[in-house]
Design an enzyme around this catalytic site. Structure first.
Site, PDB file in Angstrom:
ATOM      1  N   HIS A 219      -7.982  -4.628  -0.845  1.00 22.97           N
ATOM      2  CA  HIS A 219      -6.891  -3.840  -0.285  1.00 22.97           C
ATOM      3  C   HIS A 219      -6.612  -4.260   1.161  1.00 22.97           C
ATOM      4  O   HIS A 219      -7.520  -4.625   1.904  1.00 22.97           O
ATOM      5  CB  HIS A 219      -7.240  -2.353  -0.320  1.00 22.97           C
TER       6      HIS A 219
ATOM      7  N   SER B 296       0.829  -1.205   0.000  1.00 27.00           N
ATOM      8  CA  SER B 296       0.000   0.000   0.000  1.00 27.00           C
ATOM      9  C   SER B 296       0.866   1.259   0.000  1.00 27.00           C
ATOM     10  O   SER B 296       1.732   1.416  -0.868  1.00 27.00           O
ATOM     11  CB  SER B 296      -0.956  -0.052   1.196  1.00 27.00           C
TER      12      SER B 296
ATOM     13  N   ASP C 201      -9.807  -2.833  -5.246  1.00 24.35           N
ATOM     14  CA  ASP C 201      -8.836  -2.007  -4.536  1.00 24.35           C
ATOM     15  C   ASP C 201      -8.767  -0.652  -5.215  1.00 24.35           C
ATOM     16  O   ASP C 201      -8.555  -0.561  -6.431  1.00 24.35           O
ATOM     17  CB  ASP C 201      -7.473  -2.691  -4.568  1.00 24.35           C
TER      18      ASP C 201
END
Length: 403
Positions: free
Chosen positions: A373, A189, A343
């Site tokens: 995610h 991320s 995501d």
């Protein structure tokens, strides 16, 4: 009494509308993800309400929750774990206990958390790094950087770069028994965005004697200049990271100016002089056809506001903005990018795959069709997800073959 009942009814209706969960049919462990999404949305809704009441900021409340999940540096039968500092930056080092006649591989891992939350101490990241050290017989370094909103860009990047620079010194590599030709930088991320930016810096900075062999980016966040990509639209009400929340947190990374949040929601946050940068994030040419899905590309409105934050056009926060000549200096054969279908930052990773391939960098790309995610954060009870374990195993397998 009637007025109180009406107020309660309105609140319940509003609460229910915010909690409505609609998931794609192909989501693995459907009801477990529904439960997870319900918990996340409930907490976000209540947190925003508490913030509006002036009791505590949402990000402060979430940070308290993350701290409850922190672990101690406990060694086990396979790995010695210790907390220390590299150039004043907190790190957690994992050292395999089995004997080795040769220097070991090393993985530097930068955790995600939207630049505002998280730590290598969190159970999910500790589990991943411990697993990596044991399975690969490698040294693993988890990096903690200072967090927003107390610290704005570029502090997070500078902390990560300082820790990497310290680790790449000959005496430090020798101390931990690391082969200087077999070092990886990884992250997930926002941490993957930091990893990509640090890798670009290390590979092009002549001050670094040792370079990075490979980089591994797991559902990476790689740009902030276009906030209305197809993945932003498809995942506007994302399972873990909805669009409005993502924009709020990214804004905190840059500034405390609340008008920036609204500008970014409307994709009107970039200055006029940034026009030339959109060639690097033009999804109409960089996304594979299947991910465009009939969306029509429109360039964001530029110059409507006079924001002057240094990070807006900086490749250290948006590695996708690096030009082709810089990208050609990245590890030439070994880059791993993993993206998830459901995501909000999916298209960042997909476009980086295209950009790297276009300049001759060989990329291994795994796409999880039913992935979400932050799946790697859910690998420990009670809310572990099989998709998180699958992503972990794919990541470890690639590292084992290429590092």
């Amino acid at each position: 009494m009637g007025f109180k009942a009406l107020c309660l009814g309105l609140f319940c209706a509003l609460f229910a509308s915010h909690l409505y969960i609609s998931l794609p049919d192909d989501i693995e462990e459907y009801w477990k993800v529904v439960a997870l999404a319900t918990i996340a949305k409930t907490f976000t809704f209540m947190g925003m309400c508490i913030e509006r009441m002036g009791i505590i900021k949402y990000e402060e409340l979430v940070s308290m929750l993350f701290r409850l999940d922190e672990t101690q540096p406990v060694s086990d039968e396979n790995v010695t774990v210790m907390d220390t500092e590299f150039s004043g930056v907190p790190v957690r080092v994992y050292l395999p206990k089995r004997k080795s006649d040769a220097p070991r591989r090393a993985v530097i891992y930068i955790h995600g958390g939207a630049f505002c939350f998280g730590s290598f101490k969190n159970a999910g990241f500790d589990s991943l790094n411990r697993w990596t050290a044991n399975k690969l017989d490698s040294v693993v370094v988890g990096v903690d950087y200072r967090l927003a909103p107390q610290h704005h860009f570029p502090v997070q990047f500078e902390d990560c770069l300082a820790a990497v620079k310290f680790f790449l010194q000959d005496e430090i590599l020798a101390k931990y028994g690391v082969d200087p030709t077999r070092i990886c930088i990884s992250g997930d991320s926002s941490g993957a965005g930091l990893a990509a930016g640090v890798t670009q810096q290390v590979q092009t900075d002549t001050g670094f004697k040792h370079k990075i062999k490979i980089q591994a980016l797991l559902y990476p966040s790689l740009q902030i200049i276009d906030s209305y990509l197809p993945s932003h639209q498809e995942n506007e009400h994302g399972i873990i990271l909805p669009r409005d929340l993502a924009i709020k947190l990214v804004s905190l990374y840059l500034t405390k100016d609340e008008t920036f949040v609204e500008a970014m929601r409307r994709n009107e946050h970039m200055p006029q002089e940034s026009r030339h940068l959109f060639q690097f994030v033009n999804w109409s040419t960089l996304l594979p056809e299947k991910y465009r899905k009939g969306y029509v590309y429109t360039e964001p409105i530029l110059g409507k506001h006079n924001f002057s934050f240094p990070g807006l056009m900086d490749i250290r926060i948006s590695p996708l903005l690096a030009n082709d000549s810089l990208l050609q200096n990245l590890p030439p054969t070994y880059t791993y990018i993993l993206t998830c279908q459901y995501d909000i930052v999916r298209d960042d990773g997909l476009m980086y795959v295209s950009r790297l391939q276009n300049v001759g960098v060989q990329v291994t790309h795994d796409h999880i069709e039913n992935g979400i995610h932050a799946a790697l954060s859910f690998m420990t009870p009670p809310l572990y997800l099989h998709v998180g374990l699958r992503i972990r195993d794919m990541y470890i397998s690639w590292l084992d073959k290429n590092l």
